[in-house]
Write a protein that holds these residues in place. Sequence first.
Motif, mmCIF file in Angstrom:
data_model
loop_
_atom_site.group_PDB
_atom_site.id
_atom_site.type_symbol
_atom_site.label_atom_id
_atom_site.label_comp_id
_atom_site.label_asym_id
_atom_site.label_seq_id
_atom_site.Cartn_x
_atom_site.Cartn_y
_atom_site.Cartn_z
ATOM 1 N N VAL A 47 0.851 -1.202 0.000
ATOM 2 C CA VAL A 47 0.000 0.000 0.000
ATOM 3 C C VAL A 47 0.886 1.252 0.000
ATOM 4 O O VAL A 47 0.617 2.233 -0.703
ATOM 5 C CB VAL A 47 -0.966 0.005 1.208
ATOM 6 C CG1 VAL A 47 -1.711 1.317 1.312
ATOM 7 C CG2 VAL A 47 -1.957 -1.149 1.089
ATOM 8 N N GLY A 48 1.972 1.181 0.749
ATOM 9 C CA GLY A 48 2.933 2.286 0.752
ATOM 10 C C GLY A 48 3.533 2.490 -0.628
ATOM 11 O O GLY A 48 3.668 3.623 -1.103
ATOM 12 N N LEU A 49 3.843 1.389 -1.255
ATOM 13 C CA LEU A 49 4.443 1.465 -2.592
ATOM 14 C C LEU A 49 3.475 2.117 -3.581
ATOM 15 O O LEU A 49 3.857 2.993 -4.363
ATOM 16 C CB LEU A 49 4.824 0.056 -3.063
ATOM 17 C CG LEU A 49 5.391 -0.068 -4.474
ATOM 18 C CD1 LEU A 49 6.703 0.695 -4.609
ATOM 19 C CD2 LEU A 49 5.598 -1.522 -4.850
ATOM 20 N N ILE A 50 2.215 1.721 -3.517
ATOM 21 C CA ILE A 50 1.254 2.242 -4.494
ATOM 22 C C ILE A 50 0.951 3.720 -4.213
ATOM 23 O O ILE A 50 0.780 4.505 -5.154
ATOM 24 C CB ILE A 50 -0.036 1.374 -4.549
ATOM 25 C CG1 ILE A 50 -0.748 1.545 -5.898
ATOM 26 C CG2 ILE A 50 -1.014 1.699 -3.444
ATOM 27 C CD1 ILE A 50 -0.108 0.855 -7.032
ATOM 28 N N THR A 51 0.916 4.096 -2.939
ATOM 29 C CA THR A 51 0.682 5.516 -2.638
ATOM 30 C C THR A 51 1.882 6.346 -3.102
ATOM 31 O O THR A 51 1.712 7.450 -3.619
ATOM 32 C CB THR A 51 0.435 5.758 -1.131
ATOM 33 O OG1 THR A 51 1.453 5.120 -0.395
ATOM 34 C CG2 THR A 51 -0.899 5.234 -0.683
ATOM 35 N N TYR A 52 3.064 5.778 -2.938
ATOM 36 C CA TYR A 52 4.271 6.466 -3.421
ATOM 37 C C TYR A 52 4.211 6.633 -4.937
ATOM 38 O O TYR A 52 4.425 7.719 -5.470
ATOM 39 C CB TYR A 52 5.506 5.664 -3.003
ATOM 40 C CG TYR A 52 6.789 6.196 -3.611
ATOM 41 C CD1 TYR A 52 7.468 7.245 -3.013
ATOM 42 C CD2 TYR A 52 7.297 5.647 -4.784
ATOM 43 C CE1 TYR A 52 8.631 7.745 -3.575
ATOM 44 C CE2 TYR A 52 8.452 6.138 -5.349
ATOM 45 C CZ TYR A 52 9.128 7.185 -4.751
ATOM 46 O OH TYR A 52 10.264 7.674 -5.315
ATOM 47 N N LEU A 53 3.896 5.545 -5.613
ATOM 48 C CA LEU A 53 3.849 5.595 -7.078
ATOM 49 C C LEU A 53 2.750 6.539 -7.571
ATOM 50 O O LEU A 53 2.868 7.143 -8.635
ATOM 51 C CB LEU A 53 3.624 4.190 -7.655
ATOM 52 C CG LEU A 53 4.794 3.217 -7.531
ATOM 53 C CD1 LEU A 53 4.401 1.827 -8.022
ATOM 54 C CD2 LEU A 53 6.002 3.717 -8.314
ATOM 55 N N GLY A 54 1.668 6.655 -6.780
ATOM 56 C CA GLY A 54 0.566 7.539 -7.171
ATOM 57 C C GLY A 54 0.866 9.004 -6.939
ATOM 58 O O GLY A 54 0.057 9.860 -7.284
ATOM 59 N N GLY A 55 2.007 9.310 -6.335
ATOM 60 C CA GLY A 55 2.407 10.702 -6.155
ATOM 61 C C GLY A 55 1.883 11.343 -4.887
ATOM 62 O O GLY A 55 1.901 12.571 -4.761
ATOM 63 N N VAL A 56 1.403 10.532 -3.938
ATOM 64 C CA VAL A 56 0.907 11.089 -2.668
ATOM 65 C C VAL A 56 2.020 11.914 -2.005
ATOM 66 O O VAL A 56 3.183 11.509 -2.000
ATOM 67 C CB VAL A 56 0.433 9.955 -1.726
ATOM 68 C CG1 VAL A 56 0.155 10.474 -0.322
ATOM 69 C CG2 VAL A 56 -0.809 9.278 -2.294
ATOM 70 N N ILE A 57 1.632 13.081 -1.489
ATOM 71 C CA ILE A 57 2.609 13.949 -0.815
ATOM 72 C C ILE A 57 2.628 13.550 0.651
ATOM 73 O O ILE A 57 1.609 13.637 1.338
ATOM 74 C CB ILE A 57 2.182 15.431 -0.932
ATOM 75 C CG1 ILE A 57 2.016 15.815 -2.398
ATOM 76 C CG2 ILE A 57 3.170 16.334 -0.238
ATOM 77 C CD1 ILE A 57 1.127 17.025 -2.604
ATOM 78 N N PHE A 58 3.764 13.101 1.103
ATOM 79 C CA PHE A 58 3.845 12.615 2.479
ATOM 80 C C PHE A 58 4.310 13.738 3.409
ATOM 81 O O PHE A 58 5.297 14.418 3.117
ATOM 82 C CB PHE A 58 4.814 11.429 2.563
ATOM 83 C CG PHE A 58 4.358 10.238 1.759
ATOM 84 C CD1 PHE A 58 3.291 9.463 2.184
ATOM 85 C CD2 PHE A 58 4.978 9.907 0.569
ATOM 86 C CE1 PHE A 58 2.860 8.376 1.447
ATOM 87 C CE2 PHE A 58 4.557 8.815 -0.185
ATOM 88 C CZ PHE A 58 3.494 8.054 0.258
ATOM 89 N N ILE A 59 3.581 13.887 4.514
ATOM 90 C CA ILE A 59 3.992 14.896 5.493
ATOM 91 C C ILE A 59 4.220 14.242 6.850
ATOM 92 O O ILE A 59 3.595 13.237 7.178
ATOM 93 C CB ILE A 59 2.944 16.030 5.652
ATOM 94 C CG1 ILE A 59 1.561 15.457 5.963
ATOM 95 C CG2 ILE A 59 2.901 16.930 4.439
ATOM 96 C CD1 ILE A 59 0.635 16.471 6.573
ATOM 97 N N ASN A 60 5.110 14.863 7.589
ATOM 98 C CA ASN A 60 5.403 14.389 8.935
ATOM 99 C C ASN A 60 4.551 15.202 9.913
ATOM 100 O O ASN A 60 4.844 16.366 10.186
ATOM 101 C CB ASN A 60 6.898 14.573 9.213
ATOM 102 C CG ASN A 60 7.292 14.039 10.574
ATOM 103 O OD1 ASN A 60 6.428 13.598 11.349
ATOM 104 N ND2 ASN A 60 8.570 14.095 10.886
#
Length: 486
Positions: A345-358
């Motif tokens: 799921v992390g991989l697919i969100t990464y590939l989908g361009g999700v902007i990750f915030i801390n």
Amino acid sequence: MRKPTDPTSHQEGPKDPTPIPWDALEAWEDPIPMQDTKTLHHMVRRSKNTPHSTTGPHTTPRGTPKTPHHARRALPIAPRRNPISHQEGPYDPHGHHEGAPKLPHHATRDTKTRRHTKRGPKNAPHNTTAAPQPPPTGPPPAPGPVTELRAPKPPLLALSPPHGGRCGRTRGGGAELSRAHRPHKAGAAHAAPRGGGRKRGGGSVGLGGSRGRGMELGWLLWGAAVLLLLHLLMELSPAVNFVLRIGFYYVLCIVCSGLTAPVCLLVNGGRTVKNMRIIKTVVKSFKYFFGLRFEVKGLENFDVEGPAIIVSNHQSILDMMGLMEVLPDGCVQVGKKELMYAGTVGLITYLGGVIFINRKSTTSAKMVMAEVAKTMTADNVKVWVYPEGTRNCTGDLLPFKKGAFHLAVQAQVPVIPVVYSSFTTFYNPKKNLFTSGKIKVEVLPPIETKGLTSDDVSDLTDRCYNIMRETLFRLSGRSGEGKDSS
Ligand SMILES: CCCCCCCCCCCCCCCCC(=O)SCCNC(=O)CCNC(=O)[C@H](O)C(C)(C)COP(=O)(O)OP(=O)(O)OC[C@H]1O[C@@H](n2cnc3c(N)ncnc32)[C@H](O)[C@@H]1OP(=O)(O)O
Ligand SMILES: CCCCCCCC/C=C\CCCCCCCC(=O)OC[C@@H](O)COP(=O)(O)O
């Protein structure tokens, strides 16, 4: 391999009017420590090795001109260090070679062990007394592989219920079965006097017969019984129903992400918002598994010129289904960085361009948002933010965080609120409730931010909050409740 047959892949390339420049997505990755992303990059590299090996590192198929450059940076080509291929290549043939000769050897050892255990001698006299043994044709201890393999069979087959049952009951059928399955004959012969004899002695022939039939269909019945039991438990226990359904949702997400990731890589070559179309196609089918229906209104409000900030209420992990139901093209989401480590799921969100915030670092989160504000106009992307900042399934809204509204003001782009009706009638983890249900979705008219400054952010936040709360209550059948709150 799936590329030519995948319908999404046909849609992807030619239809996308404005590919997202990679520089923006690179910028969004910046706050993520490189050390943290190592694992994920490694996963991406593994999937990417094959296409690269055929097309060359500078010619990512179907990529924009910038894609190969970014792909080289974000997904550097590993110099053939794929641990899987290293293992699978040599292991497979090696395993076969080792396995084949080992089998008789192993069986021999097993037989020897059995001979020396207490069971060996116990079985031997039993076998000889129970059924007439064929006269020995060779020297008794001859250790040829056939003798060795056959030796342990009688005790095993004597426990085999179908043959034992049949032979004990009907001789004709048993004989036919024995002819059809020569190697089982000995076992059947042994089993017959044991099982059949006992049953006759105990006067329970009828019981023995039905048991024999039942055990013949053993696997089938066990499968049916387990399914029936699960169904009963789901009917009787809300907790079991909830766990099984939510567990299935997790499994679906994990498995589909794992299957979709290679498709995204093959079609679009790496991390890009274009992958969201593929992800959306897959996720949109999930609702059928859970009996969920979406009633959507106001989709035309997404048709604004250029980029925008979309804000919506966040009730559950099931929101992903609602998100994909209405997600416009060229839209990325802001998500907590922990998502990136959620396996496939992390991989697919990464590939989908999700902007990750801390979320634990306001400074870092603000920096990411500021960077997005700069690049979203140039990239013409919409950004989807959950302003509550966390899941909330109470049927009401949590106070909004201001990040999304700062972002809108900084980029001078409109805010489009999207409201999902309350899930509480069909989904409530605290009450172990998860049934089928209908979700009403409304995309509200855009709220302009042109000319607004950071001083106006609080007002903008409140305005948005009030409109969304009112809409939430109206959609959830609680009209009038949201009007007086701020
Ligand atoms: C194929 C099968 C696939 C199956 C799987 C499917 C996967 C599908 C992929 C889709 C994935 C979707 C992912 C969705 C994930 C959802 C989430 O993760 S929600 C959680 C994360 N999101 C958020 O938190 C967003 C909302 N939060 C904010 O906007 C916050 O403001 C913040 C930017 C995170 C900062 O939060 P915090 O540290 O708590 O600080 P605040 O109290 O909000 O603000 C402090 C202070 O700073 C001001 N401020 C905030 N932002 C800015 C800014 N950008 N610029 C300037 N100033 C800012 C704010 O106004 C406060 O100051 P004030 O004086 O008190 O007003
Ligand atoms: C190697 C690690 C393996 C971990 C496996 C984890 C698997 C997770 C699998 C499936 C879950 C599917 C979820 C889809 C995406 C959901 C996004 C989401 O809704 O995140 C919640 C987040 O907005 C708010 O989080 P909190 O409410 O603050 O908490």
